[in-house]
Structure formats: structure tokens, C-alpha cells
Design a protein around this motif. Structure first.
Motif, PDB file in Angstrom:
ATOM      1  N   ALA B  16       6.338  -5.175   2.725  1.00 34.27           N
ATOM      2  CA  ALA B  16       5.410  -5.892   2.736  1.00 34.27           C
ATOM      3  C   ALA B  16       4.696  -6.937   2.826  1.00 34.27           C
ATOM      4  N   TYR B  17       5.321  -7.444   2.230  1.00 34.21           N
ATOM      5  CA  TYR B  17       5.803  -9.337   1.762  1.00 34.21           C
ATOM      6  C   TYR B  17       5.267 -10.137   2.978  1.00 34.21           C
ATOM      7  N   PRO B  18       5.539 -11.682   3.068  1.00 33.50           N
ATOM      8  CA  PRO B  18       5.455 -12.949   4.050  1.00 33.50           C
ATOM      9  C   PRO B  18       7.270 -12.862   3.353  1.00 33.50           C
ATOM     10  N   LYS B  20       8.423 -15.507   3.163  1.00 30.68           N
ATOM     11  CA  LYS B  20       9.645 -16.369   2.174  1.00 30.68           C
ATOM     12  C   LYS B  20       8.218 -15.701   0.465  1.00 30.68           C
ATOM     13  N   VAL B  21       7.934 -14.861   0.335  1.00 28.37           N
ATOM     14  CA  VAL B  21       7.815 -14.663  -0.222  1.00 28.37           C
ATOM     15  C   VAL B  21       8.799 -12.767  -0.601  1.00 28.37           C
ATOM     16  N   ILE B  50      -0.391 -12.552  -5.117  1.00 28.81           N
ATOM     17  CA  ILE B  50      -0.122 -11.230  -5.405  1.00 28.81           C
ATOM     18  C   ILE B  50      -0.788 -10.233  -6.340  1.00 28.81           C
ATOM     19  N   HIS B 458       0.968  -4.327  -6.118  1.00 32.46           N
ATOM     20  CA  HIS B 458       1.366  -3.726  -4.283  1.00 32.46           C
ATOM     21  C   HIS B 458       2.820  -3.249  -5.179  1.00 32.46           C
TER      22      HIS B 458
END
Lengths: 460, 547
Positions: B16-18, B20-21, B50, B458
């Protein structure tokens, strides 16, 4: 043993030290207001602790999920500014949580270093970090001014600034700005408007958000909250009623200035006469007929007040909390026959004393103080000088209540030691019935506990 | 239900994260392996936005470490919020010995900083506030705590503390615990430890003023904050064993007791994360060794008591210790067996604190529940992987500014009474951890389970979906979000206003609470009968509701 053992009756002059405050800081109010928008994630632009503290305190009060994100400032961001943090936060939030709105509020940290949130949001949009159809807006809420009530008011005003669309024509709908009240109060205001047959836009509206039902699969953004479309429509409303000048005047005025929506600011409709004025204001504004159902609700409250008056007569009260609540509660206490003796709010503001005078209307001598060093320590000292029969305010008062053996009616924010309060309104006639019942129960419970055997009563 | 594959879960958590994240978060999630404990990333900055559960340095300093000491008067220098939120919200219980003892814990003192001071500086106001506080409370000591703006506007709170110390003739010390320092509340623990060591533990004035504690087997208990009365039940065990508790850092503590700490012969470290600094400084300066103990879990408590006895190696003490354990274990075993019969095989997750995510696993283990994922909010790698990794931990820019206090051996530093290797061997025989040693959380976790540091909202939600845990232990901010999913959740910061959860009695309390939650009727009532897959017949409805 006493809990507040270092509090004595001798009031020493204080100019710099607050002890046991009757207020907290702006951002928590902004966070609470933002939760009243549909699919909105509040965002705290500052250190992590602010967000953590505000979420914790709101959660303790509501026993509900309170979602909010933070810019997680580090020492580096404090030196170089929080732009990078906020940009990354906006990107992360939309990617992971997909809210419709991010409502940013500032903190003492980001205000002190002078972050220009508006510019950062513009940059986020320019960089493509804000997906189409989504909104990021902000309110400036420096913790070193005002109080939590001011933060709430600023966020509500920012909703107007951001969303309200000016219109040449006036519709039928009324903008109802409820002030800092509980979700059940917001629900009750909507019910009253419906009974009156007046279409309204209530904003913010935390009903359905902070009293969301539990029925299987949970969603991060429950069904409640004012939508963006509703907010856009506020500019075309027939008029606005702001309830509670401290919390709702800025938004009411903004609608008048930006969209020429005629506005009126009333005291919070807590108690009989404040509710009367609210109903009449709705009538004046819309020309609605006041249905019998409302007159009957009022009549039931008056009947109850009549039945209860003998127990209230001359009993003294100390109140603390937020300025809007205190004005209306003071008036209602006097109407019940109670004698408000002391009233304290840490929230500063120019008009409060005048409003208090209007509520008291010379009926009784009330000692009241607001702003710097108007705290619960001072209130307790006053009580030690001359006691009262009843306390009305948030949970922190329970320490005074126990030390001095004075019954406490919990009202306002925060109530963090009792569950369920947000389900029961205190606004309107129905709310006033509940308030009166709570007050009398508190007094009678004490009487039952302390009365000598021979005068312990079955019927009271 | 089959256990999901942890590697797959990890992959899904990151999806679900970008990008880089996701790369960053991947290092904070490890699949446990008892053969080869993997390296986890911890104590680094959180990704903005986040939805973290972390707090700040001020919270770690004023709230956690200084909060429980009843007669040090804390003044928060800053806008009103920080002082307000840390006012009585951590459930530190305290027991003054008389009606006239100082107890300031019910008070919140703040300079309520206003805009004018942001512009022109707040030192004068702070000075005045300290004087006013002194006039009202006449405390032995005052602690000044900085909030974010203080560091930015450059108020020299340490200078103010020094001047007023002289003016008022009491010990006044200040903490540069601005919320933006470090990456979590952990930095605040460190800052608090340093200053308490300098201004109280090793300071001439307070330590000269207090009597040398008397009694056999002198110990300090470090990192026990008396949430919900935990310290009280531990204190009672010490008394029955016949060991002398000199001071606790900082549950149910007083200023004088902290000043006596140097006279102990042994330090017990409960919450390694928040207090290891103090343990190390006491060891360097005064030669007091420390041992890791855990009073969460009955078996763990027994081990902790045995370690104390093993350290002193005294026959009578050992006998008394075994007697206490035997007495307590009767009730423990009854409760444990009863509750285990209803809870065995159920699944738990723990995302909390800097030691509790580890300690509480033993309580689950003892009743046959399985921990499928765990992680800390603000711990460091050594709390996950054990102190053996200390030399490998890289200090990044965010942590570098938190001073590592240089401590010299005191002139009266004691040498160990006996060969430390022999002591070490006796201790290791009990729980594998010798002197000044901590194994960390990950080595105890079963292979294939997950360790997740600084878990996000999340991640918590997806873990619920994949694992369907029977209970999650966490904090106030997550509790109701988890329960909305129909999963019971227990707050381990506040024990949901119950407890104590420490020692033998605490274990029983915890299990009872767990039993109550996991088996509560409400969970089966969430879905309305008309939405259930098998709608009841009219006869079934009438059988209960009709005549």
C-alpha cells in the motif's frame, strides 16, 4: 488523605504560573472540528507528541477511534522548516488511507518557526501529490494563543474559507454551526431542525463519526461528517446561526463576509431560555411555524423544573470549562433556582464577561474569572474560602469533589472517567431535561449517603 | 485456521505504501527465526503521515520518567497543552507515608507560554513561575521541562534553574526535552536519566542530606513505574523475601529515595529501554551491577526473585525466596489452569512500548496462547535483538544530539564482593542472562512470527485481516479502532484502568481480564440476527421471546 493536599484557602498573587488549567491548547480543538467532516483525516503539523496527546485525549473522552496523522518533526525539520515533512505526509496519507480531505492544523512548533502551510499545500498540488478531487486545507492554530476552543473555532472558520462558494441567490437551507458540543448534541440539533421543518447544513458534524456504530466490518472513515458538497452549499444558504460565540462566531462572520450569508450568533442552546432563543431565531430566519411537538417538549421541561425547584432552591454551584457552555449553564442554573457562585474558564476572550453579566442579569452575585491563571487551583481555593453544594465541569474536578465531598455533575470536555456521555444530548429541551435530572440525582445521592438514619427517606 | 505465510503478509503490508516508504518500512518488519535472529531497524524517524502511535521526547521525560516521583515538583515551560495532557494520565500510583508528606502528582504546573514570550523570550516568566510555585508548594526539588518552542526561542532553562536554585535554596534542575528531539519518547527517557543522575543520584547536596539506607540485600528496582499499582505488589514480595528496596526508578518514589540509590548492591532492570542508561551509569560510577528482571508473568516473576537470591547467594534468602514462590504459585496455578482451558491456542498480537511487547508474551505463553506478531513503539535494536548488537548500532543524526553522559568512577566506587564470573554463571543458569545483560524480544519469538517496529495504523488493520487475532495489546489510540473490527484489545500502557499486572497477583489479574475480554458475550452480538447467514425460524424466536 486528601488528593489536593497542597491547596489552601489563601490566594497568593500569581502572574506567571498556571496550576491545574481549565483549558488546553488550540490544536486539539482543530482536530475535533476536522473529525466532523466526512472522510477527513486531521493532520497535525508539528512534533509527534502533539498528535499523540490529542488523539489520546479525544479517545479517552469518546472511547472511539480518533485517526489523525502527524508531520513527525525532528530536530532537522525544526531548523530547516517542515515543508519536506508535510509534502511527504500528504503523499503518504493519500496513497495509504485515501481520505477525501486532509485538514492540516499547525502547532506551537510549526508556528514558531513560521512554516507557510498555504504555500506548502500549493506546492503539494503543483507536485501532483494531491489526487484529483481531493482537498487539503489548513487552519493556523498556535498553541501559545487562546485555547482549545479557539483552535476549534479557527478550524471551523477554515472550512468556510476553503469550501463555501458565494452565490447570487439565497436558498432555503440554514447553516447551523453547532459549536464544540458532543456528537449526540449535533444529532439533537438536526432532529430539532427536522421537527421545525427547516433544511439545514450542520458543520462540523461529529455524529456518526465519534459515536459510530459497531456492526461487523469496520471502516476507517464512518458514514458521518459534513460532506464537501454540503460545505460548498453554505455560501448559498438563507442564513447562518452560529451557536456559541467563542466556538462559532468566526465561521458565521466569515460566511457573511465571503458569501454575504446573513449570520446571527446565539448562546449555546443549553437550558430552557437558550433553547427558546434558538427556536425563535430559527423561526425569525425561516418563517417556519413552530409545531406543537416543540411546544410540548418545552412544556415537559418546564413541568420537570417545576417539580424539581424545591430541591434546587438556593443550592450553590461552582462551574468550570469552556466559555460558551458556561454562559448558558449559568443562565440555566439560575432558572432552576440554583445559585452559581464561582465560574472559571482558562479560555481568554473579550466578550465573555459581558455575556456572563447578561446571563446572570443581576439575579445573583457570581464570582467569575477567565484567561491567564484562571485555573482549577484558584477555583478550589475559592471553594475552600466558602464552599458550594455542587460542581459542574469536566473530569478533572473529581479531585476537588472528593477532597471537599461535593457532588460533581460531569459536563463538557473532557469527560474521561465515565462512558456513554456522548450518546446523550444536553442541548435543546430534551437535553435540559437530562441536565436537570443529572444535577438533582447528584444532590440527592449525596443526601441519601449522608442523611442520618432517622431522616433517611424512602420517598423524596 | 491455517497460519498465513509471514513473508506473504510482509509483502502485502508494504504494497500500500509509496515505493520509498515501502523500502523504509521493510527494514522495520522481520520474520522471526530462532536460529538466526534477523536484524531489525528501530529508533529511526517515523514516516510523516503514516499514522504512527509514537509520542514525543517531552512525554518520555516528563510523563514517563519524572511523572511517578511524588515530591519533585514538575513545571512545564511552554504553551498549556503539554502540561495538561501529561496531567494524571499515566496512572502512576503513589503512596505517601503520611498525611503531611509532599505529593504533587495531582497537580499540573505550566508557564502557559503566550505569544509575547515566543517573540521576546520566556525566561523571565519561567523565573517568576518557579518563584510562585515555590511560594505555594515549598518543595524539596523542582524539575523544569522544556516543550518545543523553548529550544527554538533559545530560553536557557538550565541557567534559570541554576539561578533559582541559589535564590530559593532548593535543588532545581531542568530538562531539554523539547518534543522534536530524537524520534520518539525514547529520547526523553535518555535525557531524563542523564539529568536525574547528574542532579540527584550523583549530586552532592541531595545525597548528603539523606541517611544511608539500612537493611540486608540492598537493591534498586529500575524501570518500574507503578502503573496500576505494579510496584506495590513487587514491593510486597521484596519485603517477604527480606531484601531491602532502596529506591525505585521511578514508581512510588521520592526525591530522597533516588538520592539514596548509590547505596544499593544490585540494580534490577525491569524496562530496559527506558532506564538502561541509569543502570549503566550506576555501574560505572558506583560499581553496582545490574540484572535484567521481568515481573510480568508468574514464571518470570519466580525467575526474577531467584536471580536476586542467586546474586546474593545467601542460604536463608534462597529459602525465603522459594517459600514466597511456593506460596504464590498455588493461586497462580489454579487461575492459570482454569483460564488456559478457555484460552489455549488463541492468538495474540502486541504492539506497545519499549519492553511490554516482550514482557507480556510470557503471560500469553503461560496460558498456551500464541503470539503471532509483536513490536515496540519506541524501542531500539538492543531491545529487539539483545545487547549483543550494541556495538553494531549506528547512531544517526536524529539521536546524535542526545548526549551520552560521560560518567567517571566515583571515589567510593565499590569493587564486586565476589568473582563476577561465578555470579554470572549462577544467573545464567536461571534465565540465560548474566550480569548487565539483556537478550531482547526477538530470540524468544517462534520462527515464522513477525516482529514489526513502530507499527502503523495501516499495518495493524491488515494484520487483523490476515491473522484474525483473538486479542491485540496496544495503547489507547489503537484500542477502539481494533475493537471496531470485533477484536478485543487491551491497553498495556494503562491496563484499561485495571491491574496491577505485575508479579504473581498481577498475572492472575491479567489472565482474568483476558478471559473476560476474549470470551465476552458482546463479540457474538455484533451482527444483527436478520443479517446472519442462517436466519432463525419464527419458532426459534418465539422459544426465547414468547410465552
Amino acid at each position: 488523605m486528601t488528593l489536593l493536599r497542597h491547596t489552601d484557602a489563601e490566594v497568593r498573587e500569581r502572574s506567571a504560573l498556571t496550576i491545574n488549567p481549565a483549558k488546553t491548547c488550540q490544536p486539539i480543538g482543530a482536530m475535533y472540528a476536522a473529525l466532523g467532516l466526512h472522510r477527513c483525516l486531521p493532520h497535525s503539523h508539528g512534533s509527534q507528541g502533539c498528535c499523540s496527546y490529542h488523539r489520546s485525549q479525544l479517545t479517552r473522552h469518546y472511547k472511539e477511534p480518533v485517526f489523525a496523522a502527524t508531520s513527525s518533526f525532528t530536530e532537522g525539520s525544526s531548523v530547516f522548516g517542515g515543508q519536506a515533512n508535510l509534502l511527504q505526509a500528504i503523499n503518504t496519507i493519500f496513497t495509504v488511507y485515501d481520505p477525501d480531505i486532509i485538514a492540516v492544523h499547525t502547532t506551537c512548533l510549526s508556528e514558531t518557526i513560521g512554516d507557510d502551510v498555504k504555500q506548502i499545500v500549493s506546492k503539494a498540488i503543483a507536485d501532483g501529490k494531491v489526487p484529483d478531487g481531493k482537498t487539503v486545507f489548513h487552519a493556523s492554530t498556535p498553541s501559545y494563543q487562546g485555547s482549545h476552543v479557539v483552535g476549534f473555532a479557527s478550524m471551523v472558520k477554515a472550512m468556510v474559507d476553503t469550501f463555501a462558494v458565494p452565490s447570487e441567490t439565497r436558498g432555503r437551507s440554514v447553516n447551523l454551526i453547532p459549536g464544540w458540543v458532543e456528537p449526540a448534541d449535533m444529532r439533537e440539533l438536526k432532529r430539532l431542525a427536522e421537527v421545525l421543518g427547516v433544511p439545514i447544513t450542520l458543520f462540523p458534524d461529529t455524529s456518526g463519526v465519534l459515536d459510530a456504530p459497531m456492526h461487523g466490518p469496520a471502516t476507517m472513515f464512518p458514514s458521518g461528517g459534513t460532506t464537501r458538497d454540503q460545505l460548498r452549499g453554505t455560501g448559498a444558504a438563507l442564513g447562518s446561526l452560529g451557536l456559541g460565540p467563542s466556538a462559532s462566531a468566526p465561521a458565521t462572520v466569515a460566511l457573511e463576509q465571503l458569501c454575504k450569508v446573513p449570520g446571527q450568533v446565539l448562546e449555546l442552546p443549553l437550558g430552557l431560555r437558550a433553547t427558546d432563543r434558538f427556536i425563535q431565531a430559527m423561526q425569525h430566519l425561516t418563517g417556519c411555524r413552530i409545531p406543537d411537538a416543540i411546544t410540548e417538549e418545552r412544556g415537559r421541561l418546564v413541568d420537570l423544573m417545576c417539580d424539581m425547584q424545591q430541591y434546587f432552591y438556593n443550592r450553590s454551584v461552582a462551574l468550570w470549562g469552556d466559555p460558551d457552555q458556561l454562559v448558558s449553564l449559568t443562565e440555566f442554573c439560575l432558572d432552576l433556582g440554583l445559585k452559581p457562585r464561582y465560574v472559571i474558564t482558562g479560555t481568554p476572550g473579550k466578550t465573555w464577561e459581558k455575556r456572563m453579566q447578561a446571563a446572570i442579569a443581576g439575579r445573583h452575585e457570581v464570582r467569575y474569572q477567565q484567561g491567564a491563571c484562571a485555573d482549577m487551583f484558584l477555583l478550589h481555593q475559592w471553594i475552600k474560602q466558602k464552599p458550594v453544594d455542587l460542581l459542574i465541569g469536566g473530569t478533572h474536578g473529581k479531585y476537588i469533589a472528593r477532597d471537599e465531598d461535593i457532588p460533581l455533575v460531569r459536563h463538557g470536555f473532557p469527560i474521561i472517567d465515565r462512558i456513554g456521555h456522548q450518546y446523550f444530548p444536553t442541548v435543546g429541551y430534551r437535553g435540559a431535561i437530562r441536565l436537570a435530572e443529572q444535577i438533582l440525582n447528584a444532590l440527592m445521592d449525596r443526601q441519601d449517603r449522608l442523611s442520618p438514619e432517622e431522616s433517611f427517606e424512602l420517598v423524596m | 485456521m491455517p497460519q498465513p505465510d509471514a513473508a506473504q503478509v510482509k509483502e502485502d503490508l508494504l504494497k500500500a505504501y509509496p515505493a520509498k516508504v515501502a523500502r523504509k518500512r521493510a527494514k522495520h518488519m522481520q520474520i522471526n527465526d530462532t536460529d538466526q535472529v534477523p536484524e531489525i531497524q528501530a529508533n529511526v524517524r517515523t514516516v510523516p503521515g503514516i499514522i504512527t502511535q509514537r509520542g514525543c521526547t517531552y512525554a518520555g521525560c516528563k510523563g514517563v520518567i519524572l511523572g511517578p516521583t511524588r515530591d519533585v515538583l514538575s513545571i512545564t515551560h511552554g504553551p498549556i497543552g503539554c502540561g495538561y495532557y501529561s496531567w494524571l494520565t499515566r496512572r502512576n500510583q503513589t503512596r505517601p507515608t503520611s498525611d503531611t508528606d509532599d505529593n504533587f502528582m495531582t497537580y499540573c504546573l505550566s508557564t502557559d507560554m503566550q505569544e509575547e514570550q515566543i517573540v521576546f523570550g520566556g525566561e523571565n516568566n519561567l523565573r517568576q513561575a518557579v518563584r510562585e510555585a515555590f511560594d505555594v508548594f515549598h518543595p524539596k526539588a523542582i524539575a523544569i521541562h522544556a516543550t518545543c518552542p523553548v529550544g527554538l526561542i533559545g530560553d536557557d532553562i538550565h541557567k534559570v534553574a541554576e539561578q533559582l536554585s541559589e535564590e530559593l535554596g532548593i535543588n532545581i534542575f531542568a530538562f531539554s526535552c523539547e518534543g522534536y528531539r530524537g524520534v520518539s519518547q525514547s529520547a526523553g527517557h535518555h535525557i531524563a536519566n542523564n539529568k536525574i543522575f547528574q542532579a540527584v543520584v550523583s549530586h552532592e547536596a541531595p545525597t548528603q542530606d539523606v541517611p544511608v539506607p539500612q537493611g540486608p540485600f540492598k537493591i534498586n528496582l529500575l524501570g518500574e513505574y507503578n502503573i496500576g499499582g505494579d510496584a506495590f505488589v513487587i514491593e510486597e514480595l521484596f519485603e517477604r523475601m527480606g531484601v531491602t528496596l532502596v529506591s525505585t526508578f521511578c514508581g512510588n518514589s521520592t526525591y530522597d529515595s533516588l538520592a539514596q540509590a548509590r547505596h544499593a548492591e544490585l540494580n534490577l532492570v525491569m524496562c530496559h529501554r527506558s532506564i538502561n542508561y541509569q543502570a549503566d551509569m550506576l555501574e560505572t560510577a558506583y560499581g553496582i551491577p545490574w540484572i535484567k528482571v521481568n515481573f510480568i508473568g508468574a514464571e518470570q516473576t519466580a525467575k526474577a526473585l531467584r536471580k536476586i537470591a542467586a546474586f546474593f547467594n545467601d542460604q536463608d534468602l534462597t529459602r525465603r525466596t522459594e517459600e514466597v514462590i511456593a506460596q504464590e504459585m498455588k493461586a497462580v496455578e489454579m487461575a492459570r489452569d482454569d483460564i488456559a482451558s478457555r484460552c489455549r491456542g488463541k492468538k495474540a498480537m502486541l504492539f506497545v512500548g519499549g519492553s511490554r511487547a516482550h514482557h507480556y508474551q510470557y503471560l500469553f505463553e503461560e496460558i498456551g496462547m500464541e503470539v503471532v506478531a509483536a513490536g515496540y513503539e519506541f524501542a531500539h535494536r538492543d531491545d529487539y535483538e539483545g545487547r549483543r548488537v550494541l556495538p553494531d548500532i549506528k547512531i544517526d543524526a536524529d539521536s546524535r544530539s542526545i548526549e551520552d553522559l560521560h560518567v567517571d568512577p566515583a571515589p567510593d566506587r565499590r569493587d564486586p564482593a565476589e568473582d563476577s564470573q561465578a555470579v554470572d554463571a549462577r544467573l545464567r543458569a536461571i534465565d540465560g542472562q548474566g550480569l548487565n545483560d539483556y537478550e531482547g524480544m526477538m530470540p524468544m519469538m517462534r520462527s515464522g512470527t513477525l516482529s514489526i517496529d513502530d507499527v502503523s495504523h495501516h499495518e495493524t488493520e491488515l494484520l487483523i485481516e490476515r491473522y484474525h487475532p483473538d486479542v491485540i495489546c496496544c495503547g489507547i489510540k489503537e484500542k477502539y479502532a481494533i475493537q471496531k473490527h470485533g477484536v478485543p484489545s487491551r491497553q498495556l500502557h494503562s491496563y484499561d484502568y485495571g491491574g496491577p499486572y505485575a508479579a504473581f497477583k498481577g498475572a492472575i489479574n491479567f489472565w482474568k481480564d483476558l478471559d473476560m475480554m476474549v470470551n465476552a458475550p458482546v463479540w457474538s452480538l455484533v451482527t444483527p440476527p436478520w443479517q446472519r447467514s442462517s436466519a432463525p425460524t419464527l419458532e426459534a424466536i418465539m422459544a426465547i421471546g414468547g410465552l
